[in-house]
Design a protein around this motif. Structure first.
Motif, short mmCIF file in Angstrom:
data_model
loop_
_atom_site.label_atom_id
_atom_site.label_comp_id
_atom_site.label_asym_id
_atom_site.label_seq_id
_atom_site.Cartn_x
_atom_site.Cartn_y
_atom_site.Cartn_z
N ALA A 176 0.93 -0.77 -0.25
CA ALA A 176 0.40 -0.17 -0.02
C ALA A 176 0.51 1.04 -0.03
CB ALA A 176 -0.67 -0.03 1.31
N GLY A 177 0.04 2.15 -0.80
CA GLY A 177 1.15 3.58 -0.93
C GLY A 177 2.35 3.27 -1.67
N THR A 178 2.80 2.49 -2.39
CA THR A 178 4.05 2.22 -3.21
C THR A 178 3.62 2.57 -4.51
OG1 THR A 178 3.73 0.28 -3.10
CG2 THR A 178 5.22 1.12 -1.36
N PRO A 179 4.51 2.67 -5.41
CA PRO A 179 4.02 2.23 -7.15
C PRO A 179 3.34 0.70 -7.58
CG PRO A 179 6.22 3.51 -6.64
CD PRO A 179 5.38 2.86 -5.35
N ASP A 180 3.82 -0.11 -6.74
CA ASP A 180 3.65 -1.32 -6.92
C ASP A 180 2.19 -1.96 -5.64
OD1 ASP A 180 5.88 -1.87 -8.54
OD2 ASP A 180 7.38 -2.25 -6.82
N ILE A 229 -5.01 -7.10 -9.38
CA ILE A 229 -5.70 -5.59 -9.76
C ILE A 229 -5.13 -4.45 -9.18
CG2 ILE A 229 -7.93 -4.31 -10.39
CD1 ILE A 229 -9.20 -6.67 -10.01
N SER A 230 -5.04 -4.00 -10.42
CA SER A 230 -3.77 -2.93 -10.06
C SER A 230 -4.69 -1.37 -9.01
CB SER A 230 -3.02 -1.57 -10.70
OG SER A 230 -4.20 -1.72 -12.34
N PRO A 231 -5.03 -0.76 -8.67
CA PRO A 231 -5.68 0.29 -7.74
C PRO A 231 -6.24 1.03 -8.97
CG PRO A 231 -3.62 0.68 -6.33
CD PRO A 231 -2.99 -0.42 -7.53
N ASP A 232 -5.81 1.56 -10.04
CA ASP A 232 -6.80 2.29 -11.43
C ASP A 232 -7.23 1.28 -12.00
OD1 ASP A 232 -4.48 0.41 -12.22
OD2 ASP A 232 -3.69 2.46 -13.56
N GLY A 233 -7.94 0.15 -11.51
CA GLY A 233 -8.24 -0.92 -12.35
C GLY A 233 -8.22 -2.06 -13.33
N GLN A 234 -6.69 -2.21 -13.65
CA GLN A 234 -5.93 -3.34 -14.54
C GLN A 234 -6.05 -4.28 -14.21
OE1 GLN A 234 -2.87 -1.11 -17.22
NE2 GLN A 234 -3.43 0.67 -16.17
N TRP A 235 -6.28 -5.18 -15.02
CA TRP A 235 -5.93 -6.99 -14.44
C TRP A 235 -4.35 -6.72 -14.65
CZ3 TRP A 235 -9.11 -11.51 -16.40
CH2 TRP A 235 -8.52 -12.62 -15.77
N LYS A 236 -4.05 -7.05 -13.30
CA LYS A 236 -2.05 -7.12 -13.58
C LYS A 236 -1.52 -8.77 -13.82
CE LYS A 236 0.01 -4.01 -13.95
NZ LYS A 236 0.28 -3.44 -15.04
N PHE A 237 -2.03 -9.37 -13.28
CA PHE A 237 -1.82 -11.05 -13.28
C PHE A 237 -2.61 -11.76 -12.82
CE2 PHE A 237 -0.11 -9.52 -9.00
CZ PHE A 237 -0.90 -10.25 -7.67
#
Length: 242
Positions: A176-180, A229-237
């Motif tokens: 949380a709070g990081t780019p990852d 899922i990333s915070p901006d709503g993209q399926w990452k893995f």
């Protein structure tokens, strides 16, 4: 010598001869009673068996069939002590409404697409292109084909059911709070299995078998499929393992 005296001598000689013949006819095997019965002490000594020293058996050593001692176990289960589970830094949340709106939206879109039974409905959601979702086993060409390869049937129905089950649990907010920063489903991916409550174990057993759970508890971590899922709503893995 008178005739009477000569007759007496002849009678004595005849009697001596008869006695001699009688003694000679007695068999040599006839002995006195004292000779037939040995002394009691001698008999008991001769009949008493010699004391045999019992062999001393070596102490039993636990080992294999060849008698080779086995090494001590790496983990002493009888001690009641359990190795420390790896620490996982994540926020666990069971209320999906607390996730960011883009995360909630994509989650629902994936569930709706999987519920159709057509795995191709997921293709628009994996972000084909530079931000394409990473799927284990995919070489970068076709993430949907990689997803289908995880299924036990040719149409990918099993993996669709798994995806729905994964997204039906809470989530773990990781980094949380990081780019990852990532929202990972199911939340078991961010929680030590040694801390699960009975209701949480029931929820986990909707995804894996009891045998899988026992194996995972040996290491303390969930090691089945997960979705990020990333915070901006993209399926990452979509991946398996730690």
């Amino acid at each position: 010598m008178s005739c009477f005296s000569k007759g007496l001598l002849r009678s004595s000689a005849a009697l001596s001869l008869m006695l001699s013949l009688a003694v000679a006819s007695v068999p040599h095997g006839a002995y006195a009673l004292s000779e037939l019965r040995p002394a009691p002490d001698a008999a008991s000594e001769s009949e008493k068996p010699a004391d045999k020293q019992q062999p001393v058996e070596p102490k039993a050593v636990e080992g294999d069939s060849d008698g080779i001692p086995l090494p001590d176990p790496l983990v002493n289960r009888s001690s009641g002590q359990q190795t420390d589970a790896p620490q996982i830094s994540a926020q666990i949340e069971h209320d999906i409404s607390k996730a960011p709106e883009p995360v909630r939206r994509l989650r629902q879109l994936i569930i709706d697409a999987a519920s159709t039974g057509d795995i191709e409905k997921l293709r628009p959601l994996v972000n084909t292109g530079p931000n394409q979702a990473r799927v284990d086993g995919d070489n970068g060409n076709d993430p949907i084909a990689a997803l289908k390869s995880f299924s036990g049937d040719p149409d990918g129905l099993e993996v669709l059911a798994i995806i729905i089950d994964l997204l039906s649990t809470g989530y773990a907010r990781v980094d949380a709070g990081t780019p990852d920063e990532m929202y990972v489903f199911p939340y078991f991916a961010g929680k030590s299995l040694t801390t699960l409550t009975p209701p949480e174990k029931v929820e986990l057993l909707r995804i894996i078998t009891a045998g899988d759970l026992a194996d995972m508890q040996e290491y303390g971590n969930y090691s089945f499929y997960r979705i990020g899922i990333s915070p901006d709503g993209q399926w990452k893995f979509f991946s398996a393992g730690d």
